[in-house]
Design a protein around this motif. Structure first.
Motif, PDB file in Angstrom:
ATOM      1  N   VAL A  23       8.069   7.856  -3.375  1.00 46.19           N
ATOM      2  CA  VAL A  23       8.919   7.436  -2.255  1.00 46.19           C
ATOM      3  C   VAL A  23      10.293   6.995  -2.756  1.00 46.19           C
ATOM      4  N   LYS A  24      10.313   6.176  -3.778  1.00 47.76           N
ATOM      5  CA  LYS A  24      11.592   5.676  -4.295  1.00 47.76           C
ATOM      6  C   LYS A  24      12.460   6.810  -4.834  1.00 47.76           C
ATOM      7  N   SER A  25      11.866   7.699  -5.611  1.00 42.83           N
ATOM      8  CA  SER A  25      12.643   8.801  -6.195  1.00 42.83           C
ATOM      9  C   SER A  25      13.154   9.751  -5.120  1.00 42.83           C
ATOM     10  N   LYS A  26      12.338   9.979  -4.087  1.00 48.26           N
ATOM     11  CA  LYS A  26      12.738  10.882  -3.008  1.00 48.26           C
ATOM     12  C   LYS A  26      13.900  10.292  -2.210  1.00 48.26           C
ATOM     13  N   LEU A  27      13.839   9.003  -1.931  1.00 47.35           N
ATOM     14  CA  LEU A  27      14.925   8.349  -1.197  1.00 47.35           C
ATOM     15  C   LEU A  27      16.219   8.392  -2.010  1.00 47.35           C
ATOM     16  N   GLU A  28      16.120   8.068  -3.274  1.00 45.33           N
ATOM     17  CA  GLU A  28      17.319   8.053  -4.128  1.00 45.33           C
ATOM     18  C   GLU A  28      17.884   9.459  -4.319  1.00 45.33           C
ATOM     19  N   GLU A  29      17.005  10.433  -4.358  1.00 47.20           N
ATOM     20  CA  GLU A  29      17.430  11.832  -4.480  1.00 47.20           C
ATOM     21  C   GLU A  29      18.293  12.249  -3.292  1.00 47.20           C
ATOM     22  N   LYS A  30      18.024  11.653  -2.125  1.00 44.87           N
ATOM     23  CA  LYS A  30      18.774  11.962  -0.906  1.00 44.87           C
ATOM     24  C   LYS A  30      20.014  11.089  -0.742  1.00 44.87           C
ATOM     25  N   GLY A  31      20.345  10.330  -1.780  1.00 43.71           N
ATOM     26  CA  GLY A  31      21.539   9.490  -1.717  1.00 43.71           C
ATOM     27  C   GLY A  31      21.317   8.193  -0.957  1.00 43.71           C
ATOM     28  N   ILE A  32      20.065   7.800  -0.829  1.00 41.72           N
ATOM     29  CA  ILE A  32      19.715   6.571  -0.108  1.00 41.72           C
ATOM     30  C   ILE A  32      19.516   5.444  -1.117  1.00 41.72           C
ATOM     31  N   THR A  33      20.186   4.337  -0.883  1.00 41.00           N
ATOM     32  CA  THR A  33      20.128   3.194  -1.795  1.00 41.00           C
ATOM     33  C   THR A  33      19.013   2.231  -1.390  1.00 41.00           C
ATOM     34  N   ILE A  34      18.229   1.812  -2.349  1.00 43.89           N
ATOM     35  CA  ILE A  34      17.180   0.819  -2.098  1.00 43.89           C
ATOM     36  C   ILE A  34      17.796  -0.565  -2.289  1.00 43.89           C
ATOM     37  N   LYS A  35      17.981  -1.292  -1.196  1.00 45.31           N
ATOM     38  CA  LYS A  35      18.599  -2.616  -1.258  1.00 45.31           C
ATOM     39  C   LYS A  35      17.589  -3.707  -1.618  1.00 45.31           C
ATOM     40  N   LYS A  36      16.343  -3.447  -1.252  1.00 49.20           N
ATOM     41  CA  LYS A  36      15.293  -4.441  -1.506  1.00 49.20           C
ATOM     42  C   LYS A  36      13.948  -3.745  -1.422  1.00 49.20           C
ATOM     43  N   GLU A  37      12.983  -4.200  -2.199  1.00 47.58           N
ATOM     44  CA  GLU A  37      11.637  -3.638  -2.115  1.00 47.58           C
ATOM     45  C   GLU A  37      10.617  -4.702  -2.501  1.00 47.58           C
ATOM     46  N   GLY A  38       9.394  -4.488  -2.072  1.00 50.34           N
ATOM     47  CA  GLY A  38       8.370  -5.469  -2.402  1.00 50.34           C
ATOM     48  C   GLY A  38       7.065  -5.206  -1.678  1.00 50.34           C
ATOM     49  N   SER A  39       6.103  -6.072  -1.946  1.00 48.50           N
ATOM     50  CA  SER A  39       4.764  -5.925  -1.382  1.00 48.50           C
ATOM     51  C   SER A  39       4.465  -7.067  -0.410  1.00 48.50           C
ATOM     52  N   ILE A  40       3.759  -6.762   0.661  1.00 45.68           N
ATOM     53  CA  ILE A  40       3.286  -7.786   1.597  1.00 45.68           C
ATOM     54  C   ILE A  40       1.776  -7.618   1.698  1.00 45.68           C
ATOM     55  N   GLU A  41       1.062  -8.662   1.315  1.00 43.31           N
ATOM     56  CA  GLU A  41      -0.394  -8.591   1.223  1.00 43.31           C
ATOM     57  C   GLU A  41      -1.080  -8.798   2.576  1.00 43.31           C
ATOM     58  N   ALA A  42      -2.324  -8.339   2.639  1.00 45.37           N
ATOM     59  CA  ALA A  42      -3.112  -8.399   3.876  1.00 45.37           C
ATOM     60  C   ALA A  42      -3.219  -9.812   4.435  1.00 45.37           C
ATOM     61  N   GLU A  43      -3.397 -10.783   3.560  1.00 43.15           N
ATOM     62  CA  GLU A  43      -3.561 -12.170   4.013  1.00 43.15           C
ATOM     63  C   GLU A  43      -2.351 -12.638   4.807  1.00 43.15           C
ATOM     64  N   GLU A  44      -1.163 -12.309   4.313  1.00 46.46           N
ATOM     65  CA  GLU A  44       0.067 -12.694   5.008  1.00 46.46           C
ATOM     66  C   GLU A  44       0.227 -11.905   6.304  1.00 46.46           C
ATOM     67  N   ILE A  45      -0.107 -10.627   6.261  1.00 42.41           N
ATOM     68  CA  ILE A  45      -0.010  -9.779   7.452  1.00 42.41           C
ATOM     69  C   ILE A  45      -0.910 -10.316   8.561  1.00 42.41           C
ATOM     70  N   ASP A  46      -2.104 -10.740   8.173  1.00 40.79           N
ATOM     71  CA  ASP A  46      -3.071 -11.268   9.140  1.00 40.79           C
ATOM     72  C   ASP A  46      -2.631 -12.629   9.668  1.00 40.79           C
ATOM     73  N   LYS A  47      -2.287 -13.527   8.757  1.00 44.34           N
ATOM     74  CA  LYS A  47      -1.931 -14.897   9.131  1.00 44.34           C
ATOM     75  C   LYS A  47      -0.709 -14.944  10.046  1.00 44.34           C
ATOM     76  N   LYS A  48       0.305 -14.170   9.713  1.00 45.00           N
ATOM     77  CA  LYS A  48       1.545 -14.171  10.497  1.00 45.00           C
ATOM     78  C   LYS A  48       1.516 -13.149  11.634  1.00 45.00           C
ATOM     79  N   MET A  49       0.389 -12.426  11.740  1.00 46.24           N
ATOM     80  CA  MET A  49       0.214 -11.397  12.773  1.00 46.24           C
ATOM     81  C   MET A  49       1.376 -10.400  12.757  1.00 46.24           C
ATOM     82  N   LEU A  50       1.753  -9.993  11.561  1.00 47.92           N
ATOM     83  CA  LEU A  50       2.905  -9.107  11.404  1.00 47.92           C
ATOM     84  C   LEU A  50       2.663  -7.726  12.001  1.00 47.92           C
ATOM     85  N   ILE A  51       1.457  -7.211  11.820  1.00 47.23           N
ATOM     86  CA  ILE A  51       1.177  -5.881  12.370  1.00 47.23           C
ATOM     87  C   ILE A  51       1.051  -5.945  13.890  1.00 47.23           C
TER      88      ILE A  51
END
Length: 361
Positions: A23-51
């Protein structure tokens, strides 16, 4: 000029080191800059009802609200199920999907299977977009549940050990329109229809070598990306806790006169009404595939038809005008009292003449 900025994430079923690299290489190949990246775990997704907030229109009926808080078309409910809505409420037989699992003592997979049975037996009715009610029967219990399919969908994001991996992706709209970003870089919802070289197409094609446990489909299609600059703002606010007044796109919207309250309201994808010949449509659908400059212009136009008046300067000017008028009214109060006294004055001589008349009666 504010660039296009999307929120992109690898869905839990596809989160592997190899997929991240792809994903990262494909985005950069298209001239798209990654400003930020990271992981969000299931526990946080569930607790904050993000989904739940991400899929708000569906989740509102499935987890976030109780059935009695929903705008139920009672006549349609009765026509389909043959019973009165109010009676079912009194009998405590109506549940959102989350409470239905608890009431029936089943998990998300079982509820999904029961929901599929209800659909097959035509015990399902659609009240609106993302708004379904089904009669669910299980072990002698018969209940009416809302959006029962969502719990299984939700579980894919909140089951222990899973996560999403996100990217805040930025690019110049002159190099790639938002429509092309979604259609060519990301690929359509169904990976089977994805162009060769698109992210969804590549993940679907190479799922085994990427380390996925199963082939992709329309639900598990590898990766998600925002459908518009506004939707991207809403997603950054939800998933990353971004502040609208510090987010680049949010700042431009506010500067354009779109109020913070309206932005917050729109982030839940409500129906909006706008135009000389009124059009009513989902705000997300209205703004879909627009580039940043056009998206801001559309938001500004739609906001002009809203009841909210977000411009603080206008509000302050109006308040000053009201205070000025109040002061002018106060200045005339004494004069008004004097005029009233003159109007009510009766000369003494006239009072004397009037007395005999009164006595003659």
């Amino acid at each position: 000029m504010v660039k296009n900025t999307a929120f992109v994430f690898i869905k839990p079923h596809a989160v592997t080191d190899k997929t991240k690299e792809l994903v990262k290489s494909k985005l950069e190949e298209k001239g798209i800059t990654i400003k930020k990246e990271g992981s969000i775990e299931a526990e946080e997704i569930d607790k904050k009802m993000l989904i739940d907030k991400h899929y708000y229109a569906i989740a509102a009926k499935a987890t976030l609200k109780k059935p009695t808080e929903l705008p139920i078309p009672k006549d349609k409910f009765k026509d389909h199920f043959g019973v009165e809505w109010d009676d079912m409420v009194k009998e405590e037989r109506v549940f959102n999907a989350k409470d239905a699992c608890e009431h029936l003592g089943v998990d998300s997979k079982k509820l999904d299977a029961l929901w599929a049975t209800a659909k097959k037996e035509k015990k399902l009715v659609k009240f609106g977009g993302g708004f379904y009610c089904g009669q669910v029967d299980y072990e002698g219990k018969s209940i009416y549940a809302f959006n029962g399919f969502f719990m299984e969908m939700r579980s894919k994001f909140v089951d222990p050990g899973v996560s999403i991996y996100y990217y805040v992706a930025e690019w110049d709209s002159a190099a790639c329109s938002w429509e092309d970003f979604r259609g060519q870089v990301l690929g359509p919802t169904d990976p089977a229809d994805a162009p060769e070289g698109s992210l969804r197409g590549l993940i679907a094609k190479d799922w085994e070598s990427l380390g996925l446990k199963a082939a992709c489909n329309t639900g598990d299609n590898g990766v998600h990306a925002s459908a518009s600059p506004f939707e991207a703002l809403a997603e950054r606010m939800n998933w990353l806790g971004a502040r609208m007044d510090s987010d680049p796109f949010g700042k431009v919207l506010i500067k354009a006169g779109v109020g913070k309250g309206l932005i917050k309201e729109w982030s839940l994808d409500p129906q909006v009404t706008f135009g000389a010949l009124p059009i009513k449509k989902s705000i997300f659908d209205t703004l879909e595939d627009t580039d940043t400059d056009y998206c801001v212009a559309l938001c500004q136009m739609i906001a002009s038809f809203a009841t909210e008046q977000p411009a603080k300067s206008k509000s302050s000017a109006m308040e000053k005008e009201v205070e000025k008028l109040k002061a002018e009214v106060a200045a005339y109060q004494e004069l008004a009292k004097a005029v009233e006294a003159i109007q009510n004055y009766v000369p003494y001589a006239k009072q004397q003449k009037a007395t005999p008349k009164a006595e003659a009666k």
